[in-house]
Design an enzyme around this catalytic site. Structure first.
Site, PDB file in Angstrom:
ATOM      1  N   HIS A 240       1.020  -3.632   3.717  1.00 49.25           N
ATOM      2  CA  HIS A 240       2.290  -3.182   4.289  1.00 49.25           C
ATOM      3  C   HIS A 240       3.257  -4.351   4.475  1.00 49.25           C
ATOM      4  O   HIS A 240       4.460  -4.218   4.202  1.00 49.25           O
ATOM      5  CB  HIS A 240       2.053  -2.498   5.632  1.00 49.25           C
ATOM      6  CG  HIS A 240       1.165  -1.292   5.560  1.00 49.25           C
ATOM      7  ND1 HIS A 240       0.856  -0.648   4.384  1.00 49.25           N
ATOM      8  CD2 HIS A 240       0.510  -0.606   6.542  1.00 49.25           C
ATOM      9  CE1 HIS A 240       0.067   0.376   4.629  1.00 49.25           C
ATOM     10  NE2 HIS A 240      -0.158   0.428   5.929  1.00 49.25           N
TER      11      HIS A 240
ATOM     12  N   ASP B  79      -5.029  -2.765   5.605  1.00 49.19           N
ATOM     13  CA  ASP B  79      -3.728  -2.201   5.249  1.00 49.19           C
ATOM     14  C   ASP B  79      -2.569  -3.088   5.667  1.00 49.19           C
ATOM     15  O   ASP B  79      -1.509  -3.084   5.025  1.00 49.19           O
ATOM     16  CB  ASP B  79      -3.567  -0.821   5.890  1.00 49.19           C
ATOM     17  CG  ASP B  79      -4.303   0.272   5.147  1.00 49.19           C
ATOM     18  OD1 ASP B  79      -4.862  -0.016   4.068  1.00 49.19           O
ATOM     19  OD2 ASP B  79      -4.331   1.415   5.634  1.00 49.19           O
TER      20      ASP B  79
ATOM     21  N   GLU C 166     -12.805   2.090   3.887  1.00 48.96           N
ATOM     22  CA  GLU C 166     -11.363   2.231   4.044  1.00 48.96           C
ATOM     23  C   GLU C 166     -11.095   2.674   5.473  1.00 48.96           C
ATOM     24  O   GLU C 166     -11.653   3.674   5.938  1.00 48.96           O
ATOM     25  CB  GLU C 166     -10.797   3.272   3.077  1.00 48.96           C
ATOM     26  CG  GLU C 166      -9.294   3.426   3.230  1.00 48.96           C
ATOM     27  CD  GLU C 166      -8.774   4.785   2.770  1.00 48.96           C
ATOM     28  OE1 GLU C 166      -7.548   4.920   2.641  1.00 48.96           O
ATOM     29  OE2 GLU C 166      -9.587   5.708   2.566  1.00 48.96           O
TER      30      GLU C 166
ATOM     31  N   ASP D  62      -3.623   5.286  -3.244  1.00 49.34           N
ATOM     32  CA  ASP D  62      -2.982   5.958  -2.118  1.00 49.34           C
ATOM     33  C   ASP D  62      -1.542   5.517  -1.932  1.00 49.34           C
ATOM     34  O   ASP D  62      -0.640   6.329  -1.746  1.00 49.34           O
ATOM     35  CB  ASP D  62      -3.767   5.678  -0.829  1.00 49.34           C
ATOM     36  CG  ASP D  62      -4.751   6.770  -0.485  1.00 49.34           C
ATOM     37  OD1 ASP D  62      -4.489   7.930  -0.834  1.00 49.34           O
ATOM     38  OD2 ASP D  62      -5.794   6.464   0.115  1.00 49.34           O
TER      39      ASP D  62
ATOM     40  N   ARG E 149     -17.620   2.348  -1.551  1.00 43.76           N
ATOM     41  CA  ARG E 149     -16.419   2.310  -0.719  1.00 43.76           C
ATOM     42  C   ARG E 149     -16.340   3.647  -0.003  1.00 43.76           C
ATOM     43  O   ARG E 149     -16.245   4.701  -0.622  1.00 43.76           O
ATOM     44  CB  ARG E 149     -15.182   2.062  -1.587  1.00 43.76           C
ATOM     45  CG  ARG E 149     -13.855   2.014  -0.823  1.00 43.76           C
ATOM     46  CD  ARG E 149     -13.148   3.339  -0.908  1.00 43.76           C
ATOM     47  NE  ARG E 149     -11.741   3.273  -0.556  1.00 43.76           N
ATOM     48  CZ  ARG E 149     -10.957   4.333  -0.404  1.00 43.76           C
ATOM     49  NH1 ARG E 149     -11.446   5.552  -0.565  1.00 43.76           N
ATOM     50  NH2 ARG E 149      -9.693   4.213  -0.100  1.00 43.76           N
ATOM     51  N   LEU E 150     -16.459   3.625   1.312  1.00 42.29           N
ATOM     52  CA  LEU E 150     -16.444   4.842   2.115  1.00 42.29           C
ATOM     53  C   LEU E 150     -14.995   5.228   2.394  1.00 42.29           C
ATOM     54  O   LEU E 150     -14.245   4.469   3.004  1.00 42.29           O
ATOM     55  CB  LEU E 150     -17.191   4.629   3.431  1.00 42.29           C
ATOM     56  CG  LEU E 150     -18.610   4.048   3.337  1.00 42.29           C
ATOM     57  CD1 LEU E 150     -19.211   3.903   4.725  1.00 42.29           C
ATOM     58  CD2 LEU E 150     -19.498   4.918   2.459  1.00 42.29           C
ATOM     59  N   ASP E 151     -14.625   6.405   1.975  1.00 45.94           N
ATOM     60  CA  ASP E 151     -13.248   6.860   2.110  1.00 45.94           C
ATOM     61  C   ASP E 151     -12.912   7.207   3.562  1.00 45.94           C
ATOM     62  O   ASP E 151     -13.682   7.871   4.248  1.00 45.94           O
ATOM     63  CB  ASP E 151     -13.029   8.092   1.222  1.00 45.94           C
ATOM     64  CG  ASP E 151     -11.647   8.678   1.370  1.00 45.94           C
ATOM     65  OD1 ASP E 151     -10.673   7.987   1.020  1.00 45.94           O
ATOM     66  OD2 ASP E 151     -11.528   9.831   1.846  1.00 45.94           O
TER      67      ASP E 151
END
Length: 614
Positions: free
Chosen positions: A330, A326, A301, A395, A262-264
């Site tokens: 949300h 996201d 991400e 997060d 998982r690439l931040d």
């Protein structure tokens, strides 16, 4: 396999060790062996900026530094495989081929079958180690989890950190158990039938212990990230930096048998080269996948709502497997909590969640009031399994006021409703550790920096962020041990009361996900969704087409009974799940077991109901 590594200390079976470090503009580099033997060896430079030497009779555990340009200061290896004394201490030689793996038969699992469980090693157990985490794997497997995603384990300062302050991308955190401990954990996961995703950070280095600048232009001041200078992917001497990061990705996949990355925060990976570094990374991972004979998955991400990340190269994309979405989080979060601060200002209606369920993005090119500009592009032609969704993650909890989980913000019935929306969605679901039983401990932001001025700067920065995002309140002091300890899971609570009921409810949802083939990829055309209204109270009603027939989902986000009119079905509906049922500690409901004709339904407050064709 270690022969594929170009940098670092590569120990060979004959006792030779090849040391290589990248420093294209350095005048000299010396290898300083400090333990158990002491020696100084002058290194030779190649045309592409790599300094190399081979030393005889080196054993695993040998500690070393580099001296650059005849400086008095000794520096650890930027490609160190282990930092036994932390970020400021010597690097240690590791025999990467020593571990005896037992997962020869493991070939990963299909991506669409992933149910991801996000884990922070330091707070996952009381001990906070790789070894201690192994004891919990059987419970996760029994729950229905198929993959664990581990927050970054690259060496960071001190003993406690989220992991995003890492400064040695190749070195496995010493306080967690080092490289040997991590290999044992991955091996144990595979024995349980669990895949492993590792979170990696290629957008910045942490603020303490980053010695890369002593060797070369690993970062660039062309771009700034929220955490400092960006990593250099397109400025002077960037070829070596690109190789450093891409080889690091392959290192975790190859040497540690990790199944995916998982690439931040890839929106902070800046690259205006003709070929983006992420596209190059995806190509190299695909080659390794072919070599190993198993699929390897790279996910990202991103809050850009940009489908280029996952589209094919023929479509101008980077060809990553999936990206975080996201908008789903949300839209769901605002409905169940009523919160509207920060980016939540853009959400808050059932129409938003309905759009997220059907179209992936709520913002696919329309105006975003929070950003005050148009945002995103269209994703409706892409399969649902290319999007990872959650109701909570590290997060969203750790950067919220109070760092509180949903279990502290919403009632029990709303927790069940939230879980059902997530786990019956057409997307790849991600759970944050403890979510499945309603853990009440916060997930605070914590650090263990040694520089008092840096500690103060972090605290003041967090206070400023909280004021800007929330308008009031202060975060817990990140440097205090109590802040870290308060974030640890309370595993015993899942054995009784509403915690046990919620755990059983999650288990039932994941069972239904398998039985009803909810992981089958879908497109917007496969989902018929609408928002039904009664006296300004909203519910979501939608049908989804699946191989064994359609499903009917009823979601009431109101804290009152809501009445809806349901048309006569082509085939009778059979009740599969009612979150308001007394077996789930609900208030009970009058919904019928079978629906064969048009009728009026009374949906209980904060409830989720699922019907399948009889």
């Amino acid at each position: 396999m270690t022969a594929d590594l170009k940098i670092g200390a590569i120990l060979k079976s004959n006792g030779q060790c090849r040391f290589t470090v990248w420093g294209p503009e350095l005048d000299s580099v010396e290898l300083e062996l400090v333990s158990p033997q002491k020696d100084t060896v002058l290194m030779q430079k190649s045309e592409d900026g790599y300094w190399t030497t081979t030393v005889e009779n080196v054993a695993a555990g040998t500690q070393y530094f580099y001296r650059v340009n005849q400086s008095e200061d000794l520096r650890p290896d930027p490609a160190s495989f282990y930092q036994p004394e932390g970020v400021h201490g010597p690097s240690a030689v590791v025999d990467l081929s020593q571990y005896q793996w037992s997962d020869d038969g493991w070939k990963n699992i299909p991506w669409q079958d992933y149910v991801i469980y996000e884990v922070h090693i330091g707070t996952f157990t009381k001990e906070g180690t790789f070894e201690a985490a192994i004891a919990q794997l059987a419970d996760l497997k029994a729950l229905g989890i198929t993959a664990i995603e581990i927050l970054p384990v690259a060496q960071f300062p001190g003993d406690r950190n989220w992991g995003y302050d890492g400064v040695f991308p190749y070195a496995t955190q010493n306080s967690y158990g080092g490289p040997e401990g991590f290999k044992r954990l991955v091996d144990a996961c595979h024995r349980e039938g669990l895949a492993v995703i590792l979170d990696v950070v290629y957008n910045h280095f942490g603020p303490e212990g980053n010695y890369t600048g002593c060797f070369g232009p690993y970062t660039t001041d062309k771009y700034n990230t929220p955490w400092g200078n960006a990593i250099n992917f397109d400025d002077t001497w960037s070829d070596g930096v690109r190789e450093y990061c891409i080889e690091n990705a392959l290192y975790w996949l190859r040497e540690f048998h990790v199944d995916g990355l998982r690439l931040d925060a890839i929106h902070a990976i800046y690259d205006f080269s003709a070929k983006h570094v992420l596209a190059e990374l995806a190509e190299e991972v695909a080659k390794l996948s072919d070599q190993l004979g198993k699929p390897l998955y790279v996910t990202a991400e991103s809050d850009l709502n940009d489908t280029r990340i996952i589209r094919s190269p023929e479509q101008g994309g980077f060809a990553l497997q999936a990206q975080w979405c996201d908008d789903f989080h949300h839209a769901l979060h605002t409905l169940v909590t009523g919160e509207r601060y920060g980016y939540y200002h853009d959400f808050g209606t059932c129409e938003d969640l309905a759009t997220a369920i059907r179209d992936r993005f709520v913002y696919s090119g329309k105006f975003s009031p929070f950003r005050r500009r148009r945002h995103g592009n269209d994703a409706t032609d892409l399969p649902s399994h290319q999007f990872i969704v959650c109701a909570q993650n590290h997060d969203q909890i750790g950067n919220a006021k109070g760092c509180d989980r949903l279990s502290k913000l919403i009632p029990f019935d709303a927790l069940k409703l939230t879980a059902a929306v997530l786990l019956t969605s057409p997307y790849i679901p991600l759970l944050f550790m403890g979510e499945e039983y309603g853990e009440v401990a916060p997930f605070n932001y914590f650090i263990d920096h040694s520089d008092p001025e840096l500690v103060k700067a972090v605290y003041e920065g967090r206070k400023r962020e909280f004021r800007e995002a929330h308008g009031f309140g202060e975060p817990a002091p990140a440097h205090e041990v109590s802040t870290f300890e308060a974030s640890k899971l309370n595993w015993d609570s899942r054995r009784s009361g509403h915690h046990k009921t919620l755990l059983d409810f999650y288990r039932r949802l994941l069972e239904l996900r398998r039985q009803l083939q909810l992981s089958t990829p879908s497109y917007s055309a496969d989902i018929d969704i609408k928002v039904a209204r009664d006296r300004d109270q909203e519910v979501i009603v939608y049908q989804r087409s699946l191989p064994d027939g359609p499903l009917l989902f009823l979601m009431n986000f109101q804290q009152a009974v809501t009445t809806i009119e349901l048309e006569a079905p082509q085939q009778p509906w059979q009740l599969k799940l009612d979150s308001a049922a007394t077996e789930w500690n609900g208030p009970g409901s009058s919904l019928p077991e079978t629906i064969a004709e048009a009728q009026t339904l009374e949906l209980p407050p904060l409830s989720f109901t699922l019907y399948a064709v009889a």
